[in-house]
Design an enzyme around this catalytic site. Structure first.
Site, PDB file in Angstrom:
ATOM      1  N   ASP A  74      -6.750   4.692  -5.428  1.00 12.31           N
ATOM      2  CA  ASP A  74      -7.319   4.256  -4.160  1.00 12.31           C
ATOM      3  C   ASP A  74      -8.230   5.567  -3.854  1.00 12.31           C
ATOM      4  OD1 ASP A  74      -7.274   2.368  -1.755  1.00 12.31           O
ATOM      5  OD2 ASP A  74      -7.183   4.297  -0.927  1.00 12.31           O
ATOM      6  N   LYS A  92       0.821  -1.350  -0.050  1.00 13.86           N
ATOM      7  CA  LYS A  92       0.012   0.030   0.026  1.00 13.86           C
ATOM      8  C   LYS A  92       0.862   1.286  -0.149  1.00 13.86           C
ATOM      9  CE  LYS A  92      -4.533   0.887  -0.160  1.00 13.86           C
ATOM     10  NZ  LYS A  92      -5.363   0.106  -0.845  1.00 13.86           N
TER      11      LYS A  92
END
Length: 444
Positions: free
Chosen positions: A166, A126
């Site tokens: 995202d 991430k």
């Protein structure tokens, strides 16, 4: 002290200012106790859990950029490459003021298991920055993205680490980042997913998370003698996931009666008008308060409240911790049959436990919203082949992945005596595959 407790205590001690990461580690490791206790001596000797909870690499860097008035700003960029045991690192880039290392580690740790559950060869990662694209001009966003990628490009690649979008990182941001990567590295490769269709993007990627949510929910119902046909569905959110969850639910014969945004929510007893919702949110980018202009019989309410509406299926698709204990009690009192998470951890632990104890079928986000990352992995495959598959091909593969995913987590739950506990099943199924790969590859 049990090995699980030792590792949790160590994580908290070594990462004292990262409560979100603590929460994720506790939730996963506590649910893995049945697997770990059987093999505790071996796992402790090989420090398997310590290797699992420590990222393989953490990258933190400054991101200087200049606004339209000539003022220089400095943001912080992150990429946490958590685990590559089963494939290249894969996970989104979040652009939001709340981003910090603890949140990125929490999301990256969860991503390991979500990616493993897809059955595709992708590891967990991430990244992101505390930059906020809201209110910025296209030129300012481009300046930030180019600066961000100028550093990040040193650590990523089509066979190393493939970031995606995202929160705050949509097609515009991905395009600017891809252009900068290509310029600096001299490579046109599938280094990012969520790209535009004109330069290597995948059809059905926009719909993937919402569609995947409904494919796995429908399979859950079928395995319990039910179907989506004729069911009343309550959805939170009005973004990408919510819109396409509503679309697929309607295609499967359900009636969706709610949606929401950050200011309020809509109840439409005749069923959400999908065309109106898309016009409001995707075309005009307005607030849901204008929905009643399109549907006078609908009701608009300020604040939150979708979970008070009587329904068979509840799909939280907005944000984390949006469905609390009182909401869960309301859903149970109204006879809800199943709750499936479309967002990342939208249900609090207390609410999850109450729903499970009340006999509600509950699908956790690491399983039920995995359609997005699964389709990102399909985009990687297309890029490697220099091909673009049809919408129908991608959608068919997505459905197969989500149906198989349900059976993987169901089988894992049953294997360890946790029948219908899909939270435990998802963690165990994801863990076992990663663990096998880590053991096979030695102490690295």
């Amino acid at each position: 002290m049990a090995y699980v407790d030792e590792v949790i205590e160590k994580v908290i001690k070594e990462n004292p200012s990262e409560p979100e990461f603590h929460q994720a580690v506790k939730e996963v490791l506590n649910s893995l106790r049945p697997v770990i206790e059987v093999n505790e001596e071996q796992y402790r000797r090989d420090a398997l859990l310590e290797r699992l909870v420590n990222p393989e690499r953490q990258i933190k860097f400054r991101v200087p950029w200049t606004d339209d008035k000539g003022q220089v700003h400095v943001n912080t960029g992150y990429r946490v490459q958590f685990n590559s045991a089963i494939g290249p690192y894969k996970g989104g880039l979040r652009l939001h003021p709340s981003v910090n290392l603890g949140i990125i580690k929490f999301l990256g740790f969860e991503q390991i298991f979500k990616n493993s559950l897809t059955g595709l060869p992708i590891g967990g990662a991430k990244g992101g920055s505390d930059f906020d694209p809201k209110g910025k001009s296209d030129r300012e966003v481009m300046a930030f993205c180019q600066s961000f990628m100028s550093e990040l490009c040193k650590y990523i690649g089509a066979d190393t680490d493939v970031p995606a979008g995202d929160i705050g990182t949509g097609a515009r941001e991905i395009g600017y980042m891809f252009g900068q990567y290509k310029k600096l590295r001299g490579l046109f490769e599938g280094v990012l997913t969520g790209k535009g269709l004109s330069y290597g993007g995948a059809l059905a990627r926009t719909e993937a998370t919402g569609y995947g949510l409904l494919y796995i929910t429908d399979e859950l119902l079928k395995c319990h003698g039910q179907s989506m046909e004729g069911k009343t569905v309550v959805v939170s959110g009005a973004g990408n996931v919510a819109i396409y969850a509503i679309e697929k639910a309607q295609q499967l014969g359900a009636k969706v009666v709610t949606c929401s945004d950050s200011t309020g929510w809509v109840y439409d007893p005749d069923g959400i008008d999908l065309a109106a919702l898309k016009q409001i949110k995707e075309v005009k980018r307005q607030r849901l308060s204008v929905y009643t202009d399109y549907r006078p019989n609908a009701q608009y309410h300020e604040g939150r409240g979708v979970w008070q509406i009587k329904c068979d299926i509840a799909l939280p698709c907005a944000t984390q911790n949006e469905l609390g204990l009182e909401d869960a009690k309301q859903l149970v009192a109204n006879g809800v049959l199943a709750v499936a998470e479309g967002a990342n951890m939208p249900t609090t632990i207390e609410a999850t436990e109450y729903l499970q104890q009340s006999g509600v079928l509950f699908l956790p986000g690491k399983a039920s919203n995995a359609g997005g990352v699964a389709t990102s992995a399909l985009e990687m495959s297309q890029n490697s082949e220099r091909l673009q598959w049809s919408f129908e091909t991608v959608d068919s593969k997505l459905k197969g992945i989500m149906v198989d995913l349900y059976h993987h987590i169901d089988d894992a739950a049953k294997k360890y005596g946790f029948n219908e506990n899909y939270v435990v099943g998802a963690n165990i199924a994801g863990f076992e595959k990663v663990l096998d790969a880590m053991i096979a590859q030695g102490i690295i």
